[in-house]
Design a protein around this motif. Structure first.
Motif, short mmCIF file in Angstrom:
data_model
loop_
_atom_site.label_atom_id
_atom_site.label_comp_id
_atom_site.label_asym_id
_atom_site.label_seq_id
_atom_site.Cartn_x
_atom_site.Cartn_y
_atom_site.Cartn_z
N ARG A 10 0.83 -1.20 0.00
CA ARG A 10 0.00 0.00 0.00
C ARG A 10 0.87 1.26 0.00
O ARG A 10 2.09 1.18 0.10
CB ARG A 10 -0.90 0.01 1.25
N GLY A 11 0.22 2.41 -0.08
CA GLY A 11 0.90 3.67 0.16
C GLY A 11 2.01 4.01 -0.81
O GLY A 11 1.96 3.66 -2.00
N TYR A 32 -6.18 -3.49 -1.92
CA TYR A 32 -6.41 -2.47 -0.90
C TYR A 32 -7.38 -2.94 0.16
O TYR A 32 -8.21 -3.84 -0.07
CB TYR A 32 -6.95 -1.19 -1.56
N ASP A 36 -8.16 2.06 2.79
CA ASP A 36 -7.32 2.66 1.76
C ASP A 36 -8.01 2.83 0.41
O ASP A 36 -7.37 3.22 -0.57
CB ASP A 36 -6.07 1.80 1.55
N LEU A 39 -7.21 5.99 -1.77
CA LEU A 39 -5.85 6.53 -1.85
C LEU A 39 -5.29 6.47 -3.28
O LEU A 39 -5.74 5.67 -4.12
CB LEU A 39 -4.93 5.77 -0.90
N ALA A 54 -9.95 -3.13 7.34
CA ALA A 54 -8.70 -2.42 7.60
C ALA A 54 -7.61 -3.23 8.31
O ALA A 54 -6.43 -3.12 7.94
CB ALA A 54 -8.99 -1.15 8.40
N TYR A 374 -0.01 9.65 -0.16
CA TYR A 374 -1.23 10.41 0.02
C TYR A 374 -1.23 11.65 -0.88
O TYR A 374 -0.19 12.09 -1.38
CB TYR A 374 -1.39 10.86 1.48
N ASP A 378 -6.87 13.49 1.28
CA ASP A 378 -6.93 12.10 1.74
C ASP A 378 -6.97 12.04 3.26
O ASP A 378 -6.54 12.97 3.96
CB ASP A 378 -5.72 11.31 1.24
N TYR A 384 -2.34 1.83 10.09
CA TYR A 384 -1.05 1.37 9.58
C TYR A 384 0.07 2.28 10.06
O TYR A 384 -0.16 3.24 10.80
CB TYR A 384 -1.09 1.32 8.04
#
Length: 449
Positions: A10-11, A32, A36, A39, A54, A374, A378, A384
Protein backbone atom coordinates in the motif's frame (compact mmCIF):
# COMPACT_ATOMS: atom_id res chain seq x y z
CA UNK A 1 9.45 -10.62 -18.75
CA UNK A 2 6.04 -11.13 -17.14
CA UNK A 3 3.13 -8.97 -18.29
CA UNK A 4 1.03 -8.08 -15.25
CA UNK A 5 2.32 -7.26 -11.76
CA UNK A 6 0.26 -7.44 -8.58
CA UNK A 7 1.65 -5.16 -5.86
CA UNK A 8 0.99 -6.71 -2.45
CA UNK A 9 1.39 -3.50 -0.49
CA UNK A 10 0.00 0.00 0.00
CA UNK A 11 0.90 3.67 0.16
CA UNK A 12 4.07 5.25 -1.15
CA UNK A 13 5.91 2.03 -1.96
CA UNK A 14 2.95 0.69 -3.95
CA UNK A 15 2.92 3.93 -5.99
CA UNK A 16 6.68 3.78 -6.53
CA UNK A 17 6.55 0.19 -7.76
CA UNK A 18 3.62 1.07 -10.04
CA UNK A 19 5.58 3.92 -11.62
CA UNK A 20 8.59 1.74 -12.36
CA UNK A 21 6.49 -1.18 -13.62
CA UNK A 22 4.44 1.00 -15.96
CA UNK A 23 7.65 2.53 -17.31
CA UNK A 24 8.72 -1.01 -18.21
CA UNK A 25 5.46 -1.69 -20.03
CA UNK A 26 3.85 -3.83 -17.33
CA UNK A 27 0.19 -3.72 -16.33
CA UNK A 28 -0.32 -3.16 -12.59
CA UNK A 29 -2.81 -4.49 -10.05
CA UNK A 30 -3.34 -2.77 -6.71
CA UNK A 31 -4.83 -4.48 -3.68
CA UNK A 32 -6.41 -2.47 -0.90
CA UNK A 33 -8.22 -2.55 2.40
CA UNK A 34 -11.43 -0.69 3.11
CA UNK A 35 -9.41 2.03 4.88
CA UNK A 36 -7.32 2.66 1.76
CA UNK A 37 -10.00 2.51 -0.94
CA UNK A 38 -9.65 6.18 -1.90
CA UNK A 39 -5.85 6.53 -1.85
CA UNK A 40 -3.73 7.37 -4.93
CA UNK A 41 -2.10 3.95 -5.26
CA UNK A 42 -5.57 2.45 -5.81
CA UNK A 43 -6.73 5.10 -8.29
CA UNK A 44 -3.52 4.99 -10.32
CA UNK A 45 -3.28 1.22 -10.85
CA UNK A 46 -4.59 -0.39 -14.03
CA UNK A 47 -6.77 -2.65 -11.87
CA UNK A 48 -7.59 -2.73 -8.16
CA UNK A 49 -8.93 -5.52 -5.94
CA UNK A 50 -10.44 -5.14 -2.49
CA UNK A 51 -8.83 -7.47 0.07
CA UNK A 52 -11.03 -6.87 3.13
CA UNK A 53 -11.41 -4.73 6.27
CA UNK A 54 -8.70 -2.42 7.60
CA UNK A 55 -6.83 -4.75 10.03
CA UNK A 56 -3.70 -6.08 8.28
CA UNK A 57 -4.55 -9.71 9.13
CA UNK A 58 -7.77 -9.26 7.13
CA UNK A 59 -6.14 -7.44 4.22
CA UNK A 60 -2.43 -7.02 3.49
CA UNK A 61 -1.42 -10.10 5.51
CA UNK A 62 -4.23 -12.25 4.11
CA UNK A 63 -2.28 -14.59 1.83
CA UNK A 64 -5.30 -16.45 0.40
CA UNK A 65 -6.90 -13.11 -0.53
CA UNK A 66 -3.68 -11.92 -2.18
CA UNK A 67 -3.37 -15.09 -4.23
CA UNK A 68 -7.04 -14.91 -5.24
CA UNK A 69 -6.56 -11.30 -6.38
CA UNK A 70 -3.68 -12.42 -8.59
CA UNK A 71 -5.71 -15.29 -10.00
CA UNK A 72 -8.78 -13.15 -10.66
CA UNK A 73 -6.83 -10.47 -12.51
CA UNK A 74 -4.48 -12.77 -14.41
CA UNK A 75 -1.37 -11.35 -12.79
CA UNK A 76 1.72 -13.43 -13.39
CA UNK A 77 4.04 -11.79 -10.83
CA UNK A 78 3.81 -10.30 -7.34
CA UNK A 79 5.95 -7.57 -5.78
CA UNK A 80 5.59 -7.47 -1.97
CA UNK A 81 7.24 -4.08 -1.35
CA UNK A 82 8.43 -3.92 2.27
CA UNK A 83 6.65 -4.80 5.48
CA UNK A 84 3.56 -7.03 5.51
CA UNK A 85 4.37 -10.25 3.54
CA UNK A 86 7.66 -9.05 2.04
CA UNK A 87 9.82 -11.35 4.18
CA UNK A 88 7.41 -14.27 4.39
CA UNK A 89 8.98 -17.41 2.97
CA UNK A 90 5.53 -18.97 3.18
CA UNK A 91 4.10 -16.31 0.89
CA UNK A 92 7.02 -16.66 -1.54
CA UNK A 93 6.42 -20.41 -1.73
CA UNK A 94 2.66 -19.93 -2.06
CA UNK A 95 3.28 -17.64 -5.04
CA UNK A 96 5.56 -20.24 -6.61
CA UNK A 97 2.98 -22.98 -6.04
CA UNK A 98 0.34 -20.78 -7.69
CA UNK A 99 2.53 -20.27 -10.76
CA UNK A 100 3.38 -16.66 -9.85
CA UNK A 101 6.79 -15.01 -9.98
CA UNK A 102 7.71 -13.65 -6.54
CA UNK A 103 9.77 -10.47 -6.89
CA UNK A 104 12.27 -11.14 -4.14
CA UNK A 105 14.83 -13.67 -2.95
CA UNK A 106 14.36 -17.45 -2.99
CA UNK A 107 12.20 -18.76 -0.17
CA UNK A 108 15.10 -20.92 1.01
CA UNK A 109 17.30 -17.84 1.47
CA UNK A 110 14.53 -16.11 3.39
CA UNK A 111 14.22 -19.07 5.73
CA UNK A 112 17.97 -18.96 6.45
CA UNK A 113 17.64 -15.30 7.42
CA UNK A 114 14.39 -15.48 9.36
CA UNK A 115 15.85 -16.68 12.65
CA UNK A 116 18.37 -13.99 13.55
CA UNK A 117 20.25 -16.24 15.93
CA UNK A 118 20.76 -18.89 13.26
CA UNK A 119 21.62 -16.21 10.71
CA UNK A 120 24.40 -14.98 13.01
CA UNK A 121 25.85 -18.46 13.19
CA UNK A 122 25.70 -18.91 9.42
CA UNK A 123 27.55 -15.70 8.55
CA UNK A 124 30.04 -16.15 11.40
CA UNK A 125 30.95 -19.53 9.93
CA UNK A 126 31.57 -17.75 6.62
CA UNK A 127 34.01 -15.37 8.31
CA UNK A 128 31.80 -12.30 8.75
CA UNK A 129 32.31 -10.44 12.08
CA UNK A 130 29.25 -10.69 14.35
CA UNK A 131 28.41 -8.90 17.57
CA UNK A 132 29.61 -11.07 20.48
CA UNK A 133 26.56 -12.87 21.85
CA UNK A 134 24.86 -16.11 22.78
CA UNK A 135 25.39 -19.05 20.48
CA UNK A 136 21.69 -19.80 20.12
CA UNK A 137 18.21 -18.97 21.42
CA UNK A 138 18.18 -19.08 25.22
CA UNK A 139 15.62 -21.37 26.88
CA UNK A 140 15.17 -19.35 30.08
CA UNK A 141 16.44 -16.53 32.30
CA UNK A 142 19.03 -18.77 34.00
CA UNK A 143 20.65 -19.55 30.66
CA UNK A 144 20.54 -15.85 29.81
CA UNK A 145 22.41 -15.01 33.03
CA UNK A 146 25.18 -17.46 32.18
CA UNK A 147 25.47 -16.06 28.65
CA UNK A 148 25.47 -12.46 29.91
CA UNK A 149 28.34 -13.17 32.31
CA UNK A 150 30.38 -14.53 29.41
CA UNK A 151 29.49 -11.67 27.03
CA UNK A 152 29.80 -8.91 29.64
CA UNK A 153 27.22 -6.29 30.63
CA UNK A 154 25.42 -4.36 29.28
CA UNK A 155 23.66 -6.85 27.01
CA UNK A 156 20.91 -6.49 24.45
CA UNK A 157 18.02 -8.97 24.51
CA UNK A 158 16.70 -9.59 20.98
CA UNK A 159 13.80 -11.59 19.59
CA UNK A 160 15.15 -14.26 17.25
CA UNK A 161 12.17 -13.92 14.94
CA UNK A 162 11.81 -10.17 15.34
CA UNK A 163 12.24 -6.98 13.37
CA UNK A 164 11.59 -3.26 13.50
CA UNK A 165 12.95 -2.93 17.01
CA UNK A 166 10.19 -5.11 18.49
CA UNK A 167 11.25 -7.50 21.25
CA UNK A 168 14.48 -5.68 22.10
CA UNK A 169 15.71 -4.36 25.44
CA UNK A 170 18.94 -3.48 27.26
CA UNK A 171 20.00 -4.96 30.60
CA UNK A 172 22.88 -3.43 32.58
CA UNK A 173 22.80 -5.81 35.57
CA UNK A 174 21.67 -9.38 36.36
CA UNK A 175 18.61 -7.95 38.13
CA UNK A 176 17.65 -5.95 35.05
CA UNK A 177 18.25 -8.96 32.81
CA UNK A 178 15.48 -11.02 34.42
CA UNK A 179 12.92 -8.26 33.85
CA UNK A 180 14.06 -7.33 30.34
CA UNK A 181 14.35 -10.95 29.19
CA UNK A 182 10.75 -11.68 30.18
CA UNK A 183 9.45 -8.46 28.67
CA UNK A 184 11.17 -9.18 25.35
CA UNK A 185 9.89 -12.77 25.33
CA UNK A 186 6.32 -11.59 25.93
CA UNK A 187 6.53 -8.94 23.20
CA UNK A 188 8.11 -11.39 20.76
CA UNK A 189 5.35 -13.92 21.36
CA UNK A 190 2.64 -11.28 20.86
CA UNK A 191 4.22 -9.84 17.71
CA UNK A 192 5.80 -12.88 16.04
CA UNK A 193 4.16 -15.91 17.63
CA UNK A 194 7.34 -17.19 19.30
CA UNK A 195 9.30 -16.30 22.43
CA UNK A 196 12.88 -17.08 21.29
CA UNK A 197 15.38 -14.59 22.74
CA UNK A 198 19.14 -14.35 22.31
CA UNK A 199 21.73 -11.93 23.70
CA UNK A 200 24.28 -9.62 22.11
CA UNK A 201 26.83 -7.27 23.58
CA UNK A 202 25.31 -3.82 23.83
CA UNK A 203 27.36 -1.01 22.33
CA UNK A 204 26.20 2.25 23.95
CA UNK A 205 26.61 4.52 20.91
CA UNK A 206 27.45 2.67 17.66
CA UNK A 207 26.83 3.77 14.11
CA UNK A 208 24.24 1.80 12.12
CA UNK A 209 25.51 1.27 8.58
CA UNK A 210 24.00 -1.00 5.96
CA UNK A 211 25.17 -2.23 2.57
CA UNK A 212 22.88 -2.63 -0.43
CA UNK A 213 23.38 -5.85 -2.38
CA UNK A 214 21.94 -6.92 -5.70
CA UNK A 215 22.29 -10.34 -7.28
CA UNK A 216 20.78 -12.35 -10.11
CA UNK A 217 19.94 -16.05 -10.38
CA UNK A 218 23.05 -16.70 -12.50
CA UNK A 219 25.63 -16.15 -9.76
CA UNK A 220 26.39 -12.46 -10.31
CA UNK A 221 26.32 -10.46 -7.05
CA UNK A 222 27.36 -6.85 -6.44
CA UNK A 223 27.08 -4.30 -3.64
CA UNK A 224 25.56 -0.84 -4.07
CA UNK A 225 27.75 0.88 -1.47
CA UNK A 226 26.52 1.87 1.98
CA UNK A 227 23.85 3.91 3.71
CA UNK A 228 23.98 5.34 7.22
CA UNK A 229 20.86 4.87 9.36
CA UNK A 230 22.14 5.96 12.76
CA UNK A 231 19.49 8.61 13.41
CA UNK A 232 16.90 6.45 15.15
CA UNK A 233 14.20 6.64 17.78
CA UNK A 234 13.28 3.46 19.68
CA UNK A 235 15.24 1.40 17.15
CA UNK A 236 13.21 2.93 14.30
CA UNK A 237 15.09 4.79 11.57
CA UNK A 238 14.20 8.48 11.15
CA UNK A 239 16.81 9.91 8.76
CA UNK A 240 18.99 7.92 6.36
CA UNK A 241 21.78 9.06 4.09
CA UNK A 242 24.32 7.96 1.53
CA UNK A 243 27.22 7.90 1.65
CA UNK A 244 27.91 7.50 5.34
CA UNK A 245 29.94 10.46 6.67
CA UNK A 246 32.30 7.79 7.99
CA UNK A 247 33.33 6.91 4.42
CA UNK A 248 32.53 10.11 2.48
CA UNK A 249 35.22 11.74 0.36
CA UNK A 250 37.36 8.62 0.39
CA UNK A 251 37.70 8.40 4.18
CA UNK A 252 38.79 5.05 5.64
CA UNK A 253 38.72 3.21 2.34
CA UNK A 254 40.27 0.13 3.94
CA UNK A 255 37.41 -0.25 6.44
CA UNK A 256 34.84 0.44 3.70
CA UNK A 257 36.36 -2.25 1.50
CA UNK A 258 36.21 -4.79 4.32
CA UNK A 259 32.59 -3.83 5.03
CA UNK A 260 31.54 -4.33 1.40
CA UNK A 261 33.38 -7.64 1.19
CA UNK A 262 31.67 -8.86 4.39
CA UNK A 263 28.26 -7.89 3.00
CA UNK A 264 28.82 -9.92 -0.16
CA UNK A 265 30.12 -12.86 1.85
CA UNK A 266 27.00 -12.79 4.03
CA UNK A 267 24.70 -12.62 1.00
CA UNK A 268 26.45 -15.60 -0.60
CA UNK A 269 26.19 -17.56 2.66
CA UNK A 270 22.41 -17.12 2.53
CA UNK A 271 22.23 -18.06 -1.17
CA UNK A 272 20.80 -14.62 -1.92
CA UNK A 273 19.39 -13.22 -5.15
CA UNK A 274 17.46 -10.01 -5.95
CA UNK A 275 17.79 -6.82 -3.86
CA UNK A 276 18.67 -7.08 -0.18
CA UNK A 277 20.45 -5.24 2.60
CA UNK A 278 23.12 -6.39 5.04
CA UNK A 279 23.07 -4.36 8.26
CA UNK A 280 26.06 -3.70 10.51
CA UNK A 281 26.94 -1.90 13.72
CA UNK A 282 30.16 0.10 13.53
CA UNK A 283 31.86 0.57 16.91
CA UNK A 284 35.31 0.54 18.48
CA UNK A 285 37.01 0.81 15.11
CA UNK A 286 35.33 -2.30 13.66
CA UNK A 287 32.02 -3.49 12.29
CA UNK A 288 29.66 -6.32 13.21
CA UNK A 289 26.87 -8.07 11.31
CA UNK A 290 23.37 -7.49 12.74
CA UNK A 291 21.03 -9.02 10.18
CA UNK A 292 20.15 -9.25 6.51
CA UNK A 293 16.83 -7.92 5.23
CA UNK A 294 15.34 -10.00 2.44
CA UNK A 295 13.54 -7.15 0.72
CA UNK A 296 13.71 -3.62 -0.54
CA UNK A 297 14.44 -1.09 2.21
CA UNK A 298 12.40 2.02 2.97
CA UNK A 299 15.58 4.04 2.48
CA UNK A 300 16.52 2.58 -0.91
CA UNK A 301 16.09 5.95 -2.73
CA UNK A 302 19.29 7.40 -1.25
CA UNK A 303 21.20 4.56 -2.90
CA UNK A 304 19.40 5.12 -6.19
CA UNK A 305 20.24 8.83 -6.20
CA UNK A 306 23.92 8.30 -5.33
CA UNK A 307 24.69 5.32 -7.58
CA UNK A 308 22.28 5.68 -10.51
CA UNK A 309 20.87 2.18 -9.87
CA UNK A 310 17.11 1.76 -10.28
CA UNK A 311 16.69 -0.93 -7.65
CA UNK A 312 13.04 -1.70 -8.33
CA UNK A 313 13.62 -2.03 -12.07
CA UNK A 314 16.46 -4.45 -11.36
CA UNK A 315 14.28 -6.36 -8.91
CA UNK A 316 11.75 -6.93 -11.68
CA UNK A 317 14.34 -7.89 -14.30
CA UNK A 318 16.12 -10.30 -11.95
CA UNK A 319 12.82 -11.92 -10.91
CA UNK A 320 12.06 -12.43 -14.61
CA UNK A 321 15.32 -14.38 -14.96
CA UNK A 322 17.42 -11.68 -16.62
CA UNK A 323 21.12 -11.32 -15.93
CA UNK A 324 22.41 -8.41 -13.86
CA UNK A 325 24.55 -6.49 -16.33
CA UNK A 326 25.94 -3.97 -13.85
CA UNK A 327 29.54 -4.72 -12.94
CA UNK A 328 30.98 -3.89 -9.54
CA UNK A 329 33.34 -1.33 -11.08
CA UNK A 330 30.31 0.46 -12.56
CA UNK A 331 28.98 1.31 -9.09
CA UNK A 332 30.43 4.68 -8.12
CA UNK A 333 29.43 7.42 -5.69
CA UNK A 334 27.55 10.37 -7.17
CA UNK A 335 27.15 13.15 -4.62
CA UNK A 336 25.13 12.73 -1.43
CA UNK A 337 21.48 12.17 -0.52
CA UNK A 338 19.36 12.25 2.62
CA UNK A 339 15.93 10.72 3.22
CA UNK A 340 13.39 12.02 5.73
CA UNK A 341 10.48 9.85 6.78
CA UNK A 342 7.50 12.19 7.09
CA UNK A 343 5.29 10.79 9.84
CA UNK A 344 1.78 11.75 10.92
CA UNK A 345 2.82 12.25 14.52
CA UNK A 346 3.31 14.87 17.19
CA UNK A 347 6.96 16.03 16.79
CA UNK A 348 7.43 16.48 20.55
CA UNK A 349 5.43 13.69 22.20
CA UNK A 350 5.85 11.27 19.24
CA UNK A 351 2.21 10.18 19.32
CA UNK A 352 0.29 9.30 16.12
CA UNK A 353 -1.66 12.14 14.54
CA UNK A 354 -4.24 10.66 12.15
CA UNK A 355 -6.73 12.89 10.36
CA UNK A 356 -7.55 14.56 7.04
CA UNK A 357 -4.83 16.13 4.90
CA UNK A 358 -6.60 19.45 4.42
CA UNK A 359 -3.44 20.87 2.86
CA UNK A 360 -0.68 18.75 1.30
CA UNK A 361 1.72 20.81 -0.79
CA UNK A 362 5.12 19.13 -1.19
CA UNK A 363 8.24 21.10 -2.06
CA UNK A 364 10.04 21.01 -5.39
CA UNK A 365 13.37 22.18 -6.67
CA UNK A 366 16.83 20.98 -7.60
CA UNK A 367 17.62 17.59 -6.08
CA UNK A 368 14.20 17.15 -4.45
CA UNK A 369 12.25 13.89 -4.79
CA UNK A 370 9.05 12.92 -2.99
CA UNK A 371 7.68 9.39 -2.63
CA UNK A 372 4.20 9.89 -1.19
CA UNK A 373 1.30 7.61 -0.30
CA UNK A 374 -1.23 10.41 0.02
CA UNK A 375 -2.58 13.49 -1.75
CA UNK A 376 -4.39 16.58 -0.53
CA UNK A 377 -7.82 15.69 0.84
CA UNK A 378 -6.93 12.10 1.74
CA UNK A 379 -7.55 10.70 5.21
CA UNK A 380 -4.61 9.37 7.23
CA UNK A 381 -6.06 6.54 9.32
CA UNK A 382 -4.60 4.97 12.49
CA UNK A 383 -4.58 1.46 11.04
CA UNK A 384 -1.05 1.37 9.58
CA UNK A 385 2.43 2.81 9.94
CA UNK A 386 2.14 6.61 10.29
CA UNK A 387 4.60 7.37 7.46
CA UNK A 388 2.77 9.45 4.86
CA UNK A 389 5.71 10.29 2.60
CA UNK A 390 9.46 10.18 2.13
CA UNK A 391 11.34 13.34 1.18
CA UNK A 392 14.64 12.53 -0.49
CA UNK A 393 17.09 15.34 -1.25
CA UNK A 394 20.39 15.10 -3.09
CA UNK A 395 23.34 17.39 -3.73
CA UNK A 396 26.89 17.36 -5.03
CA UNK A 397 28.11 17.24 -1.42
CA UNK A 398 26.59 16.40 1.96
CA UNK A 399 26.66 20.07 2.92
CA UNK A 400 24.72 21.02 -0.21
CA UNK A 401 22.21 18.22 0.37
CA UNK A 402 21.67 19.44 3.94
CA UNK A 403 21.00 23.03 2.83
CA UNK A 404 18.61 21.87 0.12
CA UNK A 405 16.88 19.65 2.67
CA UNK A 406 16.31 22.55 5.07
CA UNK A 407 14.82 24.64 2.26
CA UNK A 408 12.58 21.76 1.12
CA UNK A 409 11.33 20.91 4.61
CA UNK A 410 10.62 24.57 5.37
CA UNK A 411 8.51 24.72 2.21
CA UNK A 412 6.57 21.50 2.84
CA UNK A 413 3.02 22.58 3.73
CA UNK A 414 0.86 20.04 5.55
CA UNK A 415 -2.28 21.01 7.47
CA UNK A 416 -4.92 18.93 9.23
CA UNK A 417 -2.46 16.66 11.03
CA UNK A 418 0.76 17.09 12.96
CA UNK A 419 4.00 15.84 11.40
CA UNK A 420 7.61 15.29 12.43
CA UNK A 421 8.94 17.93 10.02
CA UNK A 422 10.02 20.16 12.97
CA UNK A 423 12.11 17.25 14.28
CA UNK A 424 13.85 16.87 10.92
CA UNK A 425 14.69 20.57 10.86
CA UNK A 426 16.13 20.40 14.38
CA UNK A 427 18.31 17.45 13.32
CA UNK A 428 19.60 19.24 10.23
CA UNK A 429 20.48 22.40 12.17
CA UNK A 430 22.31 20.54 14.92
CA UNK A 431 26.08 21.18 14.63
CA UNK A 432 26.91 17.60 15.64
CA UNK A 433 24.75 16.22 12.82
CA UNK A 434 26.24 18.68 10.34
CA UNK A 435 29.70 17.49 11.38
CA UNK A 436 28.67 13.89 10.60
CA UNK A 437 29.30 12.68 14.15
CA UNK A 438 26.41 10.25 14.24
CA UNK A 439 25.37 7.33 16.43
CA UNK A 440 22.18 5.49 17.27
CA UNK A 441 21.64 7.52 20.46
CA UNK A 442 21.92 10.88 18.72
CA UNK A 443 18.30 11.85 19.42
CA UNK A 444 18.69 11.18 23.14
CA UNK A 445 21.23 14.02 23.38
CA UNK A 446 20.64 16.31 20.41
CA UNK A 447 17.95 18.07 18.32
CA UNK A 448 15.78 18.77 21.37
CA UNK A 449 12.68 21.00 21.01
Amino acid sequence: MFKKLLIANRGEIARRIQTVAKGMGLATVAVYSDADAGLPFVREADEAVRLGPAPPRDSYLNIPALLEAARATGADAVHPGYGFVSESAGFARACQDAGLVFVGPPAEAMLRMKDKSQARQLVAAAGVPVVPGSEDVLPDVDAARVAAERIGYPVLCKAAGGGGGIGMGVAHTPAELEKVFRQCADRAKAAFGREGIYLERYFPAPRHIEVQVLGDHHGHLIHGLERECSIQRRHQKVVEEAPSPLFAEGRDEELAGKLFSAALTAARAFGYANAGTVEFLCAEGGFYFIEMNARLQVEHPVTELTTGLDLIAWQLRIAAGERLTVRQEDVRRRGAALEFRIYAEDPVRFLPSPGPLRVFQPPSGEGVRLDSGYAEGDLVTPHYDPMIAKLIVSGATRAEAIERSIHALEGFRIEGIKTNIPLHLRILRDPVFRAGELNTRFLEHHAKP
